[in-house]
Write an enzyme that holds these catalytic residues in place. Structure first.
Site, PDB file in Angstrom:
ATOM      1  N   LYS A  24      -5.839  69.172  13.575  1.00 26.32           N
ATOM      2  CA  LYS A  24      -5.407  68.071  12.618  1.00 26.32           C
ATOM      3  C   LYS A  24      -4.929  66.738  13.766  1.00 26.32           C
ATOM      4  O   LYS A  24      -3.867  66.824  14.067  1.00 26.32           O
ATOM      5  CB  LYS A  24      -4.268  68.576  11.667  1.00 26.32           C
ATOM      6  CG  LYS A  24      -4.010  67.574  10.684  1.00 26.32           C
ATOM      7  CD  LYS A  24      -2.983  68.246   9.733  1.00 26.32           C
ATOM      8  CE  LYS A  24      -2.692  67.475   8.495  1.00 26.32           C
ATOM      9  NZ  LYS A  24      -1.876  66.016   8.990  1.00 26.32           N
ATOM     10  N   GLU A  28     -10.304  60.130  11.524  1.00 27.40           N
ATOM     11  CA  GLU A  28      -9.003  59.800  11.766  1.00 27.40           C
ATOM     12  C   GLU A  28      -8.980  58.826  12.985  1.00 27.40           C
ATOM     13  O   GLU A  28      -9.534  59.287  14.018  1.00 27.40           O
ATOM     14  CB  GLU A  28      -8.272  61.034  12.321  1.00 27.40           C
ATOM     15  CG  GLU A  28      -6.705  61.081  12.017  1.00 27.40           C
ATOM     16  CD  GLU A  28      -6.208  61.241  10.646  1.00 27.40           C
ATOM     17  OE1 GLU A  28      -7.192  61.174   9.800  1.00 27.40           O
ATOM     18  OE2 GLU A  28      -5.041  61.208  10.278  1.00 27.40           O
ATOM     19  N   ASP A  76     -23.157  44.917  30.991  1.00 26.40           N
ATOM     20  CA  ASP A  76     -22.642  43.398  30.922  1.00 26.40           C
ATOM     21  C   ASP A  76     -23.604  42.424  30.844  1.00 26.40           C
ATOM     22  O   ASP A  76     -23.833  41.412  30.007  1.00 26.40           O
ATOM     23  CB  ASP A  76     -21.767  42.901  31.910  1.00 26.40           C
ATOM     24  CG  ASP A  76     -20.350  43.775  31.547  1.00 26.40           C
ATOM     25  OD1 ASP A  76     -20.173  44.476  30.553  1.00 26.40           O
ATOM     26  OD2 ASP A  76     -19.563  43.748  32.571  1.00 26.40           O
ATOM     27  N   CYS A 133      18.370  34.491  -6.087  1.00 23.33           N
ATOM     28  CA  CYS A 133      18.462  32.977  -6.436  1.00 23.33           C
ATOM     29  C   CYS A 133      17.549  32.487  -7.079  1.00 23.33           C
ATOM     30  O   CYS A 133      17.123  31.402  -7.422  1.00 23.33           O
ATOM     31  CB  CYS A 133      19.150  32.141  -5.604  1.00 23.33           C
ATOM     32  SG  CYS A 133      17.807  32.100  -3.940  1.00 23.33           S
ATOM     33  N   SER A 138      -5.845  64.418   0.113  1.00 21.36           N
ATOM     34  CA  SER A 138      -4.935  64.970   1.246  1.00 21.36           C
ATOM     35  C   SER A 138      -5.124  66.531   1.284  1.00 21.36           C
ATOM     36  O   SER A 138      -6.169  67.085   1.068  1.00 21.36           O
ATOM     37  CB  SER A 138      -3.421  64.599   1.046  1.00 21.36           C
ATOM     38  OG  SER A 138      -2.870  64.688   2.314  1.00 21.36           O
ATOM     39  N   LEU A 139      -4.315  67.263   1.915  1.00 22.01           N
ATOM     40  CA  LEU A 139      -4.390  68.601   2.390  1.00 22.01           C
ATOM     41  C   LEU A 139      -3.219  69.431   1.921  1.00 22.01           C
ATOM     42  O   LEU A 139      -2.151  68.820   2.082  1.00 22.01           O
ATOM     43  CB  LEU A 139      -4.712  68.973   4.098  1.00 22.01           C
ATOM     44  CG  LEU A 139      -6.109  68.528   4.380  1.00 22.01           C
ATOM     45  CD1 LEU A 139      -6.062  68.460   6.187  1.00 22.01           C
ATOM     46  CD2 LEU A 139      -7.357  69.549   3.943  1.00 22.01           C
ATOM     47  N   LYS A 173       0.683  72.995   9.716  1.00 19.68           N
ATOM     48  CA  LYS A 173       1.670  71.836  10.498  1.00 19.68           C
ATOM     49  C   LYS A 173       2.521  72.260  11.684  1.00 19.68           C
ATOM     50  O   LYS A 173       3.053  73.278  11.361  1.00 19.68           O
ATOM     51  CB  LYS A 173       2.385  70.763   9.810  1.00 19.68           C
ATOM     52  CG  LYS A 173       1.568  70.157   8.480  1.00 19.68           C
ATOM     53  CD  LYS A 173       1.383  68.988   8.725  1.00 19.68           C
ATOM     54  CE  LYS A 173       2.397  68.025   8.456  1.00 19.68           C
ATOM     55  NZ  LYS A 173       2.177  66.769   8.717  1.00 19.68           N
ATOM     56  N   LYS A 194     -10.807  75.582   6.956  1.00 17.48           N
ATOM     57  CA  LYS A 194     -11.332  75.059   5.968  1.00 17.48           C
ATOM     58  C   LYS A 194     -12.516  75.940   5.844  1.00 17.48           C
ATOM     59  O   LYS A 194     -13.005  76.671   6.559  1.00 17.48           O
ATOM     60  CB  LYS A 194     -12.297  73.700   6.303  1.00 17.48           C
ATOM     61  CG  LYS A 194     -11.418  72.695   6.648  1.00 17.48           C
ATOM     62  CD  LYS A 194     -12.202  71.408   7.274  1.00 17.48           C
ATOM     63  CE  LYS A 194     -11.486  70.212   7.373  1.00 17.48           C
ATOM     64  NZ  LYS A 194     -11.995  69.012   8.135  1.00 17.48           N
ATOM     65  N   ASP A 206     -21.831  49.341  34.659  1.00 18.90           N
ATOM     66  CA  ASP A 206     -21.127  48.354  33.658  1.00 18.90           C
ATOM     67  C   ASP A 206     -21.740  46.879  34.011  1.00 18.90           C
ATOM     68  O   ASP A 206     -22.168  46.258  32.965  1.00 18.90           O
ATOM     69  CB  ASP A 206     -19.496  48.145  34.145  1.00 18.90           C
ATOM     70  CG  ASP A 206     -18.781  49.376  34.023  1.00 18.90           C
ATOM     71  OD1 ASP A 206     -19.239  50.114  33.228  1.00 18.90           O
ATOM     72  OD2 ASP A 206     -17.455  49.311  34.346  1.00 18.90           O
ATOM     73  N   GLU A 266     -10.112  73.557  12.527  1.00 15.44           N
ATOM     74  CA  GLU A 266     -10.255  72.212  13.257  1.00 15.44           C
ATOM     75  C   GLU A 266      -8.748  71.784  13.699  1.00 15.44           C
ATOM     76  O   GLU A 266      -7.866  72.296  13.298  1.00 15.44           O
ATOM     77  CB  GLU A 266     -10.906  71.195  12.345  1.00 15.44           C
ATOM     78  CG  GLU A 266     -12.357  71.402  12.143  1.00 15.44           C
ATOM     79  CD  GLU A 266     -12.911  70.339  11.052  1.00 15.44           C
ATOM     80  OE1 GLU A 266     -11.987  69.617  10.900  1.00 15.44           O
ATOM     81  OE2 GLU A 266     -13.699  70.585  10.597  1.00 15.44           O
TER      82      GLU A 266
HETATM   83  S1  IVH Z   1      -9.845  67.341   6.064  1.00 12.02           S
HETATM   84  C1  IVH Z   1     -11.139  66.695   1.787  1.00 12.02           C
HETATM   85  N1  IVH Z   1      -9.688  67.630   8.543  1.00 12.02           N
HETATM   86  O1  IVH Z   1      -4.848  64.905   7.723  1.00 12.02           O
HETATM   87  C2  IVH Z   1     -10.763  66.551   3.314  1.00 12.02           C
HETATM   88  N2  IVH Z   1      -8.141  66.013   7.519  1.00 12.02           N
HETATM   89  O2  IVH Z   1      -2.464  65.508   5.872  1.00 12.02           O
HETATM   90  C3  IVH Z   1      -9.444  66.404   3.562  1.00 12.02           C
HETATM   91  N3  IVH Z   1      -6.675  64.927   9.084  1.00 12.02           N
HETATM   92  O3  IVH Z   1      -5.753  62.835   4.722  1.00 12.02           O
HETATM   93  C4  IVH Z   1      -9.064  66.053   4.915  1.00 12.02           C
HETATM   94  N4  IVH Z   1      -7.523  65.782  10.858  1.00 12.02           N
HETATM   95  O4  IVH Z   1      -6.002  61.911   7.063  1.00 12.02           O
HETATM   96  C5  IVH Z   1      -9.280  66.993   7.575  1.00 12.02           C
HETATM   97  N5  IVH Z   1      -9.537  67.930  11.064  1.00 12.02           N
HETATM   98  C6  IVH Z   1      -9.483  67.268   9.912  1.00 12.02           C
HETATM   99  C7  IVH Z   1      -8.057  66.290  10.021  1.00 12.02           C
HETATM  100  C8  IVH Z   1      -7.695  65.896   8.770  1.00 12.02           C
HETATM  101  C9  IVH Z   1      -6.612  65.000  10.632  1.00 12.02           C
HETATM  102  C10 IVH Z   1      -5.715  64.083   8.269  1.00 12.02           C
HETATM  103  C11 IVH Z   1      -6.373  63.488   7.073  1.00 12.02           C
HETATM  104  C12 IVH Z   1      -5.855  64.076   5.933  1.00 12.02           C
HETATM  105  C13 IVH Z   1      -4.463  64.369   6.594  1.00 12.02           C
HETATM  106  C14 IVH Z   1      -3.828  65.340   5.619  1.00 12.02           C
END
Ligand code: IVH
Length: 700
Positions: free
Chosen positions: A116, A171, A38, A423, A83-84, A327, A303, A34, A114
């Site tokens: 979430k 994220e 610094d 008002c 989103s997903l 979820k 994915k 450190d 992966e």
């Molecule tokens: S993929 C096109 N991967 O979850 C790609 N999203 O509920 C779409 N999130 O909006 C996102 N971990 O903010 C992806 N490993 C991960 C993720 C992830 C968290 C969030 C992300 C997305 C939301 C959907």
């Protein structure tokens, strides 16, 4: 030193420091001490201070944040930030995988699983390897530019190892341990690390963001023209090589485990390799590993690995068809925000309210949810038409937890109007809240009357919100003083519904109110931040009469009381000395209201609860509102706590006690029923005449 040498040295320092930052915050291995870090940092800072022209946007000194305030202009995303699709059972995820493999018969498909991350979604835009912009998700097409704040996150590379132009999705999150530590010190704690991270990203001063140790996991990369990689695993590998922090908890699934192993090896990544049949077991394992992770995850994401196949599968308006989120917990309820309007409170504070389609949640139907203030709406990036997940905080107050689906109407984050809806006076912002600037705004005057008469304050029966609204609109009462001077029986024959019985009842209730204890009188003044809790503290610390409060209370003295901060103290002192409050106090004194604590009355009970802390929850037959039960506890020496912990002595639990009861049971805290409480306190009198059946003898 020659200018070229200084320039050269600055470059050298920048490169070294960026490397050290990366090894410390991304790979987790410190390369230097450190002290050495610094020393180099200070050397670079002083060069940049002397020669500001040498400062570059990727300099490590840019991470400390600035005290300059910034707003977050809306900017257009250059990729759709969607989103997903989501599932709440592992079976749905397996079906998704089967569907994909069936439809893609010509190609060997593989999948990546992966975590979430339960954080705040961000898009990082890099041009020629330099971080150009960090933008919130917003409505998926337009987000807020939060670059200055995101730059303070050490795990976000300011310069990549190659001069690439790309957008990266990630994220932002706050590790659980940091959340616990930081949240403990906050006046208004956040419900979870996600909310704290979202609030921090929207701090006005980036130096405030810099103080919170946020981090980021990146999980998708989008290159300028087309993605130069065959599969997702190679994209993750490239993101790592470019300097991004990539979550190492990943799994790859192919037809056979060997193929999956080969794919991971080829990409140079570690992870679990399995066949399609192993997916269910892996989901199970990861779900049980979840509590041991140092950060929060709210699910898993499966994915399709092959980019070519992803392109064939395409996107809906809302999500890619090549991914599915699993979820862990189904939201308690989901609803569409049909509208957002604002309410004007008695202090003039403007509160945005979400109007949702009637939604059943834990036994009640919810139509309206408070959104508190603009910052709260901004943190959620909430727009009209969005689908939201809602919960009941502390089992009572409904809250919007997060946006689960953006509206498809293109609505962007809701914005506060500039004028009062009642008002039309201009709104002014003080801190996080907006206020109507007109002290005589009808909404404020009605609000003050309502508050004064409500059960928890003066408890004037017959003067509920609807009656007050009607009497105010008809011009009978305008101020609190009018309640005591108005001739209630004069309403007979003038107003429908106001017969002799009703008006006499109001008159009686007003007379009763005059006898209300001093503490209630204080609360009824409606001074912001001077609610029951603060009043108890102030009175118990010697300010037990109105005269003492007016003559002796100073900001210093009040803030010396544990539990009263300097902001609250200033509010109390300032508001007490406002002309309007002084007039009200002097009139209430004339009407005969209690202006001091009557010790005799309060403390005649045996101090059976001395040294005990009590929490009260649920509804009671004999204590309405339930504060009345707490008054009985305090009369007997007990103290009040608002939540149950292992230190709580007893939980008094009425009907419909929810999470507090569960928590008390799990912590082994003593739970007392209403009946037991009545017996303990002697408020329960045995009626011999009824053969031992008990009758409560309450409140004189
Ligand atoms: S993929 C096109 N991967 O979850 C790609 N999203 O509920 C779409 N999130 O909006 C996102 N971990 O903010 C992806 N490993 C991960 C993720 C992830 C968290 C969030 C992300 C997305 C939301 C959907």
């Amino acid at each position: 030193m020659k200018m070229e040498d200084i320039q050269e040295r600055a470059l050298q320092l920048r490169t070294l420091l960026l490397r050290y930052q990366h090894s410390y915050y991304v790979t987790g291995k410190a390369e230097v001490s450190d002290l050495e870090y610094d020393r180099l940092f200070d050397e670079l800072s002083s060069i940049e201070e002397k020669y500001p022209e040498l400062k570059t946007p990727d300099s490590p000194t840019q991470r400390v944040g600035s005290d300059l305030t910034s707003d977050f202009p809306e900017v257009q995303h250059s990729i759709p930030v969607l989103s997903l699709d989501k599932a709440y059972s592992a079976q749905e995820v397996l079906s998704f995988m089967e569907r994909c493999t069936k439809n893609a018969s010509s190609e060997k498909l593989s999948f990546v699983l992966e975590e979430k991350i339960d954080g705040f979604s961000i898009v990082l835009y890099y041009r020629d390897g330099v971080l150009e912009r960090a933008v919130t998700r917003g409505n998926g097409y337009v987000g807020n530019d939060v670059t200055a704040n995101v730059k303070t996150i050490q795990a976000v590379p300011l310069r990549l190892t190659k001069p690439e132009t790309l957008a990266v999705r990630g994220e932002v999150f706050l590790p659980k341990e940091d959340f616990e530590r930081i949240n403990l010190a906050l006046d208004e704690p956040y419900a979870n690390p996600r909310n704290l991270a979202a609030g921090t990203i929207r701090r006005i001063k980036s130096s405030d963001t810099a103080r919170v140790p946020l981090s980021v996991f990146c999980y998708e990369g989008f290159w300028e023209n087309s993605t130069p990689f065959y599969d997702h695993l190679h994209i993750l590998r490239e993101l790592k090589d470019l300097g991004f922090k990539v979550d190492s908890h990943l799994s790859c699934f192919c037809r056979t485990r060997e193929e999956a192993e080969e794919k991971l090896r080829d990409a140079g990544l570690e992870g679990f390799a399995g066949s399609f049949e192993d997916l269910a077991e892996d989901i199970k394992k990861r779900s049980s590993d979840r509590p041991h992770l140092p950060y929060e995850i709210d699910g898993l994401v499966l994915k399709v690995n092959e980019i070519g196949q992803r392109e064939l599968m395409g996107w809906t308006e809302h999500h890619p068809k090549w991914a599915m989120a699993y979820k862990f917990e189904a939201p308690q309820a989901e609803a569409i925000v049909q509208d957002i309007d604002v309410q004007v409170g008695r202090t003039g504070r403007i509160t945005p309210m979400a109007r949702i389609s009637a939604t059943e949640l834990s036994g009640s139907v919810i139509r309206n949810i408070t959104l508190h203030n603009q910052d709260y709406v901004d943190e959620l990036e909430l727009a009209i038409g969005d689908t939201v997940s809602i919960s009941k905080r502390g089992d009572v107050i409904p809250a919007v937890e997060n946006v689960t689906e953006k509206n498809s109407r293109g609505n962007t984050t809701w914005q506060m109007p500039s004028l009062c809806p009642v008002c039309s006076s201009p709104l002014i912002r003080k801190g996080a809240h907006h206020f109507c600037s007109n002290p005589s705004c009808p909404a404020r005057e009605k609000g003050r009357l309502e508050f004064f008469c409500a059960k928890k304050q003066m408890d004037i029966e017959g003067l509920g919100s609807k009656t007050i609204e009607l009497l105010y609109d008809r011009g009978y009462i305008k101020t609190i003083q009018d309640i005591f001077t108005f001739n209630w029986t004069s309403l007979i024959d003038r107003e429908e519904g106001f017969g002799l019985k009703k008006t006499e009842a109001i008159e009686k209730a007003v007379k009763e109110a005059v006898k209300a204890p001093f503490r209630r009188v204080l609360v009824s003044l409606g001074i912001p931040e001077f609610g029951k809790k603060a009043v108890d503290l102030v009175v118990e610390n010697g300010f037990d009469s109105m005269d003492r409060l007016l003559n002796e209370a100073t900001v210093e003295k009040l803030s010396a009381i544990g539990g009263i901060g300097p902001v609250t103290a200033k509010y109390i002192v300032d508001s007490l000395h406002e002309e309007e409050t002084l007039n009200l106090i002097s009139d209430l004194r004339l009407f005969g209201l209690n202006m001091s604590e009557k010790e005799k009355e309060e403390n005649t009970e045996d101090q059976i609860f001395a040294g005990q802390s009590w929490c009260v929850t649920g509804t009671f037959e004999h204590f309405k509102p339930r504060d009345k039960a707490m008054e009985e506890i305090k009369k007997r020496g007990g103290t009040e706590v608002s939540s149950v912990s292992s230190k709580t002595s007893c939980l008094l639990a009425g009907e419909n006690a929810g999470s507090k009861l569960q928590k008390a049971i799990s912590l082994g805290v003593k739970v007392v029923s209403e009946e037991e409480f009545l017996k303990m306190t002697g408020l329960f009198r045995k009626e011999e005449s009824t053969g031992g059946e008990s009758q409560p003898d309450l409140f004189g």
